[in-house]
Design a protein around this motif. Structure first.
Motif, PDB file in Angstrom:
ATOM      1  N   HIS A 231       0.828  -1.209   0.000  1.00  0.00           N
ATOM      2  CA  HIS A 231       0.000   0.000   0.000  1.00  0.00           C
ATOM      3  C   HIS A 231       0.863   1.260   0.000  1.00  0.00           C
ATOM      4  CE1 HIS A 231      -4.300  -1.228   0.416  1.00  0.00           C
ATOM      5  NE2 HIS A 231      -3.687  -2.396   0.531  1.00  0.00           N
ATOM      6  N   LEU A 232       2.031   1.179   0.646  1.00  0.00           N
ATOM      7  CA  LEU A 232       2.963   2.313   0.664  1.00  0.00           C
ATOM      8  C   LEU A 232       3.402   2.674  -0.755  1.00  0.00           C
ATOM      9  CD1 LEU A 232       4.647   4.084   2.736  1.00  0.00           C
ATOM     10  CD2 LEU A 232       6.481   2.433   2.416  1.00  0.00           C
ATOM     11  N   LEU A 233       3.537   1.658  -1.597  1.00  0.00           N
ATOM     12  CA  LEU A 233       3.926   1.872  -2.987  1.00  0.00           C
ATOM     13  C   LEU A 233       2.770   2.408  -3.833  1.00  0.00           C
ATOM     14  CD1 LEU A 233       6.041  -1.371  -3.465  1.00  0.00           C
ATOM     15  CD2 LEU A 233       6.905   0.954  -3.781  1.00  0.00           C
ATOM     16  N   GLY A 234       1.603   2.595  -3.183  1.00  0.00           N
ATOM     17  CA  GLY A 234       0.445   3.098  -3.910  1.00  0.00           C
ATOM     18  C   GLY A 234      -0.224   2.025  -4.743  1.00  0.00           C
ATOM     19  N   LEU A 235      -0.017   0.754  -4.361  1.00  0.00           N
ATOM     20  CA  LEU A 235      -0.568  -0.357  -5.130  1.00  0.00           C
ATOM     21  C   LEU A 235      -1.890  -0.835  -4.534  1.00  0.00           C
ATOM     22  CD1 LEU A 235       2.728  -2.399  -5.647  1.00  0.00           C
ATOM     23  CD2 LEU A 235       1.735  -0.642  -7.123  1.00  0.00           C
TER      24      LEU A 235
END
Length: 367
Positions: A279-283
């Motif tokens: 989620h940190l990677l915006g995925l």
């Protein structure tokens, strides 16, 4: 595939954690600095219990999870920005990743040497932050010098970039990471093009002893890290025990579950870390589900239905007509696609639809 780099000071448990996350023993984990020099790379599946619920609904035996790439980067030391401890080489590895997982030692152990001689996780975070900030400050100054002539002759792009770089230079010169600088959305979009290390999304992994994992949030070191990163770095922290995760590598799923139960925890800390990094990677994840397989597909937050279709095949995006869509929770509640249709929860979405995490989709296209 997007990459997350595992960083930290030497001997904080980075390589042990990498081995655990990737379920391998690729990275040498030894009790001395710089046992990792060239980065190790591993593809990691993202734990997602929803896949196995969909498996039963779709009546299939094949499950394919989403994946993300982790990179084990050698330990940084004070002075890395000036080349100490092979610093320039290590910093270049950090520049190449999309997000950072910083491992912080939150346990005492006289048998494991700490590069600074004592355990102080906030000091360790500040050491690494300072090195990354100094390296970024140098990059910003060089970038400004490189576009100075274009700025002088009034080039609009150069002038706009220089204005943002000036803000970044002042912020970094004060010892603050780029990610904490308040910029307008359009300025933020430009600043990302500078590939600054302190502008990368970061999560902190508090490495605790196995006896502390069940109540990790009560560990005083963990509490200090959580408060510090929230206040000063606008980041979050998760609790893991790299040694426990390493012990789990050779166990079957059933054995691992029993082992964790004995320690008073329901889930491996690494599972939570992988999901948080994803989620940190915006995925985000959407699913396809049929008799052949249930599969998790990776998209970026904000992607539209055609973009999501393009992840499967470029033809799907080019010839996109519509997406038959049902939310995961709605499908589970109904128990089948047919029931979801009957209840009006199975929808037809067009080109403007922004895919939500957990959507179960079937694409119609024509090429």
């Amino acid at each position: 595939m997007l990459k997350a780099g595992i960083v930290g000071l030497p001997n904080v448990g980075k390589s042990t954690l990498f081995n655990a996350v990737t379920r391998t023993r690729k990275a040498e984990a030894a009790n001395y600095p710089f046992c990792t020099i060239d980065p190790n790379v591993g593809i990691v599946t993202v734990p997602d219990a929803r896949l196995y619920v969909l498996k039963d609904i779709a009546k299939t035996s094949v499950v394919i999870p989403a994946a993300v790439e982790f990179v084990d980067i050698a330990g940084l030391v004070k002075g890395a920005a000036a080349g100490e401890g092979l610093g320039n080489k290590f910093l270049s590895h950090i520049r190449e990743v999309d997000a950072i997982v910083q491992v912080v030692r939150c346990f005492e152990d006289a048998d494991i040497h700490h590069v600074s001689g004592s355990v102080d996780p906030v000091r360790d975070i500040e050491v690494i932050t300072t090195e990354l900030v100094m390296a970024d400050l140098d990059s910003v100054k060089k970038k400004r010098a490189g576009i100075a002539k274009d700025v002088k002759r009034g080039d609009k792009t150069a002038v706009a970039e220089d204005a943002i770089l000036a803000k970044l230079e002042t912020h970094l010169d004060a010892g603050k990471p780029a990610i904490t600088l308040e910029l307008a959305p359009e300025e933020k979009a430009v600043s990302r093009l500078f590939w600054l290390m302190t502008d990368k999304p970061t999560i902190f992994a508090c490495n605790v002893k196995e006896t502390d994992l069940a109540q990790g949030d009560k560990n005083p070191y963990v509490q200090k890290v959580q408060e510090y990163v929230k206040t000063h770095l606008a980041c979050e922290a998760v609790v893991i025990s790299a040694q426990i995760e390493s012990d789990l590598i050779d166990l079957s799923d059933a054995e691992a579950k029993d082992f964790l139960k004995e320690l008073g925890v329901n889930e491996s800390g690494v599972g939570a870390l992988i999901r948080a990094t994803y989620h940190l990677l915006g995925l985000r994840t959407y699913f396809t589900a049929g008799e052949k397989e249930v599969r998790a597909w990776t998209i970026h937050a904000g992607d539209t239905a055609p973009q999501a279709a393009g992840v499967i095949h470029s033809d799907f995006e080019r010839g996109f007509i519509k997406a038959e869509t049902v939310a995961y929770d709605d499908l589970v509640k109904c128990g089948s696609v047919a029931s979801a249709r009957e209840n009006g929860l199975y929808r037809m979405e067009g080109k403007e639809y922004v895919v939500k995490d957990g959507d179960v989709m079937l694409f119609k296209f024509n090429v």
